[in-house]
Design a protein around this motif. Structure first.
Motif, PDB file in Angstrom:
ATOM      1  N   GLN A 216       0.863  -1.189   0.000  1.00  0.00           N
ATOM      2  CA  GLN A 216       0.000   0.000   0.000  1.00  0.00           C
ATOM      3  C   GLN A 216       0.889   1.224   0.000  1.00  0.00           C
ATOM      4  OE1 GLN A 216      -2.358  -0.404   3.558  1.00  0.00           O
ATOM      5  NE2 GLN A 216      -4.005  -1.435   2.471  1.00  0.00           N
ATOM      6  N   LEU A 217       0.416   2.282  -0.660  1.00  0.00           N
ATOM      7  CA  LEU A 217       1.179   3.520  -0.698  1.00  0.00           C
ATOM      8  C   LEU A 217       0.227   4.691  -0.755  1.00  0.00           C
ATOM      9  CD1 LEU A 217       4.360   4.250  -2.635  1.00  0.00           C
ATOM     10  CD2 LEU A 217       2.468   5.834  -2.866  1.00  0.00           C
ATOM     11  N   ARG A 218       0.546   5.725   0.020  1.00  0.00           N
ATOM     12  CA  ARG A 218      -0.192   6.981  -0.015  1.00  0.00           C
ATOM     13  C   ARG A 218       0.831   8.093  -0.146  1.00  0.00           C
ATOM     14  NH1 ARG A 218      -0.390  11.523   1.926  1.00  0.00           N
ATOM     15  NH2 ARG A 218       1.058  10.961   3.570  1.00  0.00           N
TER      16      ARG A 218
ATOM     17  N   HIS B 265       8.658  -4.195  -6.520  1.00  0.00           N
ATOM     18  CA  HIS B 265       7.446  -4.632  -7.209  1.00  0.00           C
ATOM     19  C   HIS B 265       6.246  -3.927  -6.594  1.00  0.00           C
ATOM     20  CE1 HIS B 265       9.744  -7.913  -9.036  1.00  0.00           C
ATOM     21  NE2 HIS B 265      10.430  -7.821  -7.916  1.00  0.00           N
ATOM     22  N   TYR B 266       5.371  -3.425  -7.475  1.00  0.00           N
ATOM     23  CA  TYR B 266       4.165  -2.726  -7.030  1.00  0.00           C
ATOM     24  C   TYR B 266       3.062  -3.100  -8.005  1.00  0.00           C
ATOM     25  CZ  TYR B 266       1.442   1.209  -5.055  1.00  0.00           C
ATOM     26  OH  TYR B 266       0.506   1.994  -4.442  1.00  0.00           O
ATOM     27  N   VAL B 267       2.031  -3.739  -7.499  1.00  0.00           N
ATOM     28  CA  VAL B 267       0.935  -4.242  -8.318  1.00  0.00           C
ATOM     29  C   VAL B 267      -0.287  -3.347  -8.153  1.00  0.00           C
ATOM     30  CG1 VAL B 267      -0.583  -6.234  -8.688  1.00  0.00           C
ATOM     31  CG2 VAL B 267       1.802  -6.597  -8.083  1.00  0.00           C
ATOM     32  N   ASN B 268      -1.019  -3.140  -9.257  1.00  0.00           N
ATOM     33  CA  ASN B 268      -2.280  -2.392  -9.262  1.00  0.00           C
ATOM     34  C   ASN B 268      -2.122  -0.926  -8.857  1.00  0.00           C
ATOM     35  OD1 ASN B 268      -3.831  -4.487 -10.222  1.00  0.00           O
ATOM     36  ND2 ASN B 268      -4.361  -5.222  -8.191  1.00  0.00           N
ATOM     37  N   VAL B 269      -1.140  -0.273  -9.436  1.00  0.00           N
ATOM     38  CA  VAL B 269      -0.982   1.172  -9.233  1.00  0.00           C
ATOM     39  C   VAL B 269      -1.947   1.856 -10.192  1.00  0.00           C
ATOM     40  CG1 VAL B 269       0.603   3.110  -9.238  1.00  0.00           C
ATOM     41  CG2 VAL B 269       1.462   0.826  -8.741  1.00  0.00           C
ATOM     42  N   PRO B 270      -2.899   2.619  -9.690  1.00  0.00           N
ATOM     43  CA  PRO B 270      -3.853   3.276 -10.590  1.00  0.00           C
ATOM     44  C   PRO B 270      -3.164   4.283 -11.518  1.00  0.00           C
ATOM     45  CG  PRO B 270      -4.623   3.363  -8.316  1.00  0.00           C
ATOM     46  CD  PRO B 270      -3.199   2.882  -8.285  1.00  0.00           C
ATOM     47  N   GLU B 271      -3.600   4.320 -12.764  1.00  0.00           N
ATOM     48  CA  GLU B 271      -3.104   5.315 -13.701  1.00  0.00           C
ATOM     49  C   GLU B 271      -3.481   6.692 -13.163  1.00  0.00           C
ATOM     50  OE1 GLU B 271      -3.010   5.895 -18.526  1.00  0.00           O
ATOM     51  OE2 GLU B 271      -4.435   4.516 -17.623  1.00  0.00           O
ATOM     52  N   GLY B 272      -2.560   7.629 -13.191  1.00  0.00           N
ATOM     53  CA  GLY B 272      -2.821   8.959 -12.669  1.00  0.00           C
ATOM     54  C   GLY B 272      -2.471   9.124 -11.201  1.00  0.00           C
ATOM     55  N   ASP B 273      -2.182   8.032 -10.513  1.00  0.00           N
ATOM     56  CA  ASP B 273      -1.773   8.088  -9.110  1.00  0.00           C
ATOM     57  C   ASP B 273      -0.360   8.681  -9.030  1.00  0.00           C
ATOM     58  OD1 ASP B 273      -2.513   6.718  -6.301  1.00  0.00           O
ATOM     59  OD2 ASP B 273      -0.362   6.465  -6.641  1.00  0.00           O
TER      60      ASP B 273
END
Length: 78
Positions: free
Chosen positions: A22-24, A46-54
């Motif tokens: 998780q990342l904020r 490795h980072y999975v499911n990073v939203p585009e525009g995040d």
């Protein structure tokens, strides 16, 4: 858990592999600092499911990350 000014993440280090769970981040600069700190804890990040525009998406691109997969959402028409 790691933190920098404007960002925080939950990571898992498994041998040489660092996974971001998780990342904020307030912005891409904060995310870039945090991701670089996470990467320094192993040989690969490795980072999975990073939203585009995040902010993390921009930070990963700035750091030279390679996109392996992009998830597409489907919508059913009614």
């Amino acid at each position: 858990r790691i933190e920098t000014d404007g960002a925080e993440a939950l990571i898992r280090v498994n041998g040489p592999r660092v996974s971001v769970l998780q990342l904020r981040a307030d912005d891409a600069n904060a995310a870039r600092t945090l991701l670089a700190a996470a990467r320094a804890r192993g040989e690969s990040l490795h980072y999975v499911n990073v939203p585009e525009g995040d902010p993390a998406s921009q930070a990963l691109a700035d750091l030279g990350a390679k996109l392996d997969l992009r998830q597409r959402e489907l919508q059913l028409s009614r």
